[in-house]
Design a protein around this motif. Structure first.
Motif, mmCIF file in Angstrom:
data_model
loop_
_atom_site.group_PDB
_atom_site.id
_atom_site.type_symbol
_atom_site.label_atom_id
_atom_site.label_comp_id
_atom_site.label_asym_id
_atom_site.label_seq_id
_atom_site.Cartn_x
_atom_site.Cartn_y
_atom_site.Cartn_z
ATOM 1 N N SER A 139 0.768 -1.145 -0.134
ATOM 2 C CA SER A 139 -0.083 -0.007 0.089
ATOM 3 C C SER A 139 0.917 1.300 -0.032
ATOM 4 C CB SER A 139 -0.912 -0.214 1.378
ATOM 5 O OG SER A 139 -0.211 0.043 2.388
ATOM 6 N N VAL A 140 0.426 2.310 -0.788
ATOM 7 C CA VAL A 140 1.068 3.462 -0.857
ATOM 8 C C VAL A 140 0.131 4.556 -0.439
ATOM 9 C CG1 VAL A 140 1.949 5.053 -2.733
ATOM 10 C CG2 VAL A 140 2.175 2.666 -2.634
ATOM 11 N N GLY A 141 0.414 5.507 0.414
ATOM 12 C CA GLY A 141 -0.409 6.582 0.728
ATOM 13 C C GLY A 141 -1.552 6.122 1.823
ATOM 14 N N ASP A 142 -2.012 7.115 2.439
ATOM 15 C CA ASP A 142 -3.285 7.268 3.516
ATOM 16 C C ASP A 142 -4.594 7.147 2.847
ATOM 17 O OD1 ASP A 142 -1.246 7.091 5.224
ATOM 18 O OD2 ASP A 142 -0.917 9.469 5.447
ATOM 19 N N ALA A 143 -5.294 6.400 3.334
ATOM 20 C CA ALA A 143 -6.910 6.187 2.764
ATOM 21 C C ALA A 143 -7.397 7.589 3.146
ATOM 22 C CB ALA A 143 -7.576 5.033 3.634
ATOM 23 N N THR A 144 -8.389 7.947 1.994
ATOM 24 C CA THR A 144 -9.193 9.008 2.213
ATOM 25 C C THR A 144 -10.233 8.765 3.034
ATOM 26 O OG1 THR A 144 -10.362 8.730 0.224
ATOM 27 C CG2 THR A 144 -8.430 9.948 -0.269
ATOM 28 N N GLU A 145 -11.223 9.840 3.381
ATOM 29 C CA GLU A 145 -12.358 9.449 4.047
ATOM 30 C C GLU A 145 -13.243 8.457 3.510
ATOM 31 O OE1 GLU A 145 -15.194 12.497 6.315
ATOM 32 O OE2 GLU A 145 -12.979 13.405 6.143
ATOM 33 N N ALA A 146 -13.410 8.695 2.162
ATOM 34 C CA ALA A 146 -14.232 7.896 1.333
ATOM 35 C C ALA A 146 -13.846 6.528 1.270
ATOM 36 C CB ALA A 146 -14.437 8.295 0.020
ATOM 37 N N GLN A 147 -12.480 6.581 1.307
ATOM 38 C CA GLN A 147 -11.960 4.870 1.347
ATOM 39 C C GLN A 147 -12.140 4.256 2.629
ATOM 40 O OE1 GLN A 147 -7.758 5.916 -0.112
ATOM 41 N NE2 GLN A 147 -8.424 5.058 -1.851
ATOM 42 N N GLN A 148 -12.101 5.116 3.693
ATOM 43 C CA GLN A 148 -12.300 4.371 5.084
ATOM 44 C C GLN A 148 -13.763 4.134 5.500
ATOM 45 O OE1 GLN A 148 -10.719 7.439 7.825
ATOM 46 N NE2 GLN A 148 -8.605 6.859 7.420
ATOM 47 N N LYS A 149 -14.802 4.622 4.583
ATOM 48 C CA LYS A 149 -16.244 4.202 4.805
ATOM 49 C C LYS A 149 -16.548 2.931 4.540
ATOM 50 C CE LYS A 149 -17.976 8.909 4.662
ATOM 51 N NZ LYS A 149 -19.232 9.814 4.125
ATOM 52 N N SER A 150 -17.282 2.241 4.974
ATOM 53 C CA SER A 150 -17.521 0.965 4.649
ATOM 54 C C SER A 150 -18.206 0.897 3.286
ATOM 55 C CB SER A 150 -18.279 0.330 5.802
ATOM 56 O OG SER A 150 -18.958 -1.178 5.284
ATOM 57 N N ALA A 151 -17.881 0.066 2.400
ATOM 58 C CA ALA A 151 -18.467 0.028 1.125
ATOM 59 C C ALA A 151 -19.537 -1.220 0.999
ATOM 60 C CB ALA A 151 -17.608 -0.328 0.165
ATOM 61 N N GLY A 152 -19.904 -1.990 2.009
ATOM 62 C CA GLY A 152 -20.461 -2.890 2.111
ATOM 63 C C GLY A 152 -21.383 -2.981 3.233
ATOM 64 N N SER A 153 -22.328 -3.970 3.378
ATOM 65 C CA SER A 153 -23.079 -4.259 4.720
ATOM 66 C C SER A 153 -22.423 -5.417 5.365
ATOM 67 C CB SER A 153 -24.305 -4.384 4.293
ATOM 68 O OG SER A 153 -24.615 -5.395 3.479
ATOM 69 N N VAL A 154 -22.642 -5.473 6.767
ATOM 70 C CA VAL A 154 -21.941 -6.350 7.514
ATOM 71 C C VAL A 154 -23.098 -7.318 8.031
ATOM 72 C CG1 VAL A 154 -20.670 -7.133 9.599
ATOM 73 C CG2 VAL A 154 -19.881 -5.142 8.061
ATOM 74 N N VAL A 155 -23.069 -8.635 7.746
ATOM 75 C CA VAL A 155 -24.071 -9.588 8.367
ATOM 76 C C VAL A 155 -23.296 -10.552 9.065
ATOM 77 C CG1 VAL A 155 -25.750 -9.007 6.165
ATOM 78 C CG2 VAL A 155 -23.750 -10.997 6.458
ATOM 79 N N THR A 156 -24.193 -11.359 10.016
ATOM 80 C CA THR A 156 -23.810 -12.301 10.884
ATOM 81 C C THR A 156 -23.975 -13.559 10.660
ATOM 82 O OG1 THR A 156 -23.547 -10.688 12.741
ATOM 83 C CG2 THR A 156 -23.312 -12.970 13.278
ATOM 84 N N ASP A 157 -23.360 -14.604 10.355
ATOM 85 C CA ASP A 157 -23.836 -15.782 9.913
ATOM 86 C C ASP A 157 -24.243 -16.551 11.198
ATOM 87 O OD1 ASP A 157 -21.585 -16.930 11.298
ATOM 88 O OD2 ASP A 157 -20.799 -17.743 9.360
ATOM 89 N N GLU A 158 -25.002 -17.767 11.144
ATOM 90 C CA GLU A 158 -25.492 -18.716 12.129
ATOM 91 C C GLU A 158 -24.346 -18.924 13.359
ATOM 92 O OE1 GLU A 158 -24.545 -21.057 8.711
ATOM 93 O OE2 GLU A 158 -26.021 -19.662 8.978
ATOM 94 N N SER A 159 -23.108 -19.025 12.904
ATOM 95 C CA SER A 159 -22.135 -19.180 13.831
ATOM 96 C C SER A 159 -21.568 -18.228 14.635
ATOM 97 C CB SER A 159 -20.874 -19.997 13.319
ATOM 98 O OG SER A 159 -20.240 -19.140 12.502
ATOM 99 N N GLY A 160 -22.060 -16.842 14.296
ATOM 100 C CA GLY A 160 -21.641 -15.566 14.925
ATOM 101 C C GLY A 160 -20.698 -14.903 14.267
ATOM 102 N N GLN A 161 -20.013 -15.218 13.169
ATOM 103 C CA GLN A 161 -19.147 -14.869 12.450
ATOM 104 C C GLN A 161 -19.639 -13.599 11.611
ATOM 105 O OE1 GLN A 161 -16.657 -17.103 10.229
ATOM 106 N NE2 GLN A 161 -14.721 -15.829 10.012
ATOM 107 N N SER A 162 -18.822 -12.605 11.583
ATOM 108 C CA SER A 162 -19.357 -11.310 10.795
ATOM 109 C C SER A 162 -18.832 -11.214 9.353
ATOM 110 C CB SER A 162 -18.751 -10.104 11.407
ATOM 111 O OG SER A 162 -19.318 -9.767 12.583
ATOM 112 N N ILE A 163 -19.462 -11.200 8.606
ATOM 113 C CA ILE A 163 -19.268 -11.295 7.187
ATOM 114 C C ILE A 163 -19.724 -9.656 6.280
ATOM 115 C CG2 ILE A 163 -19.795 -12.482 4.765
ATOM 116 C CD1 ILE A 163 -20.474 -14.831 6.435
ATOM 117 N N LYS A 164 -18.678 -9.621 5.674
ATOM 118 C CA LYS A 164 -18.982 -8.192 4.745
ATOM 119 C C LYS A 164 -19.247 -8.565 3.371
ATOM 120 C CE LYS A 164 -17.097 -3.611 3.835
ATOM 121 N NZ LYS A 164 -15.929 -2.897 4.227
#
Length: 172
Positions: A139-164
């Motif tokens: 990686s080169v440089g620092d993430a912009t504010e837009a890059q830091q925002k979550s682009a997807g939604s996070v769900v939790t599967d039946e075992s409790g693990q987070s999936i983006k």
């Protein structure tokens, strides 16, 4: 009541089957199952026997590729992700023969993308008779504010693990 019992039993067996097939004890390389996993044997995907490193500067990188075994038809490709553009030769090595335990170093000029972008080094060739490759990203440089925002939604599967969940884009 007699009709309900077989249906409940069948339902419980159906729920238990995936758990039995994915038991961490059977799939874990740390178990004592020596028939399927030898001590020190690689686990997972096989990659080219190389180590790739990079020292990044303003608009330049020094890329070091250390070959751990001999190879033929070896190729090194340089590319960018998230707006990074490689200047000059994007394939400094093409069709080369390398001896084991050798090192090659390349100076790479690039123009970084906005915010955080990535320099990607791909090494491919035939090693021990097998076509293999390895990809490394720096990686080169620092993430912009837009890059830091979550682009997807996070769900939790039946075992409790987070999936983006990420939006798919069509390659053109």
């Amino acid at each position: 009541m007699n009709r309900i019992a077989p249906a409940v039993l069948a339902g419980l067996l159906a729920l238990a089957a995936p758990v039995a097939c994915t038991s961490p004890a059977k799939n874990s390389p740390g178990t004592s199952d020596s028939a399927s996993h030898k001590e020190g044997a690689p686990v997972g995907k096989f990659g080219a026997p190389v180590e790739v490193g990079a020292k990044l500067h303003q608009n330049k990188a020094t890329v070091t590729v250390r070959f751990l075994s001999a190879g033929s038809d070896v190729r090194v490709d340089l590319s960018g992700v998230d707006g990074l553009q490689v200047s000059g030769d994007a394939s400094p090595v093409r069709g080369a023969q390398v001896q084991g335990a050798s090192t090659q170093t390349f100076d790479v000029d690039f123009t970084p993308g906005a915010g955080r972008s990535h320099l990607v080094v791909t090494v491919s060739g035939t090693f021990d008779g097998n076509p293999l490759s390895k990809v490394a990203s720096f990686s080169v440089g620092d993430a912009t504010e837009a890059q830091q925002k979550s682009a997807g939604s996070v769900v939790t599967d039946e075992s409790g693990q987070s999936i983006k969940l990420m939006q798919s884009t069509d390659a053109k």
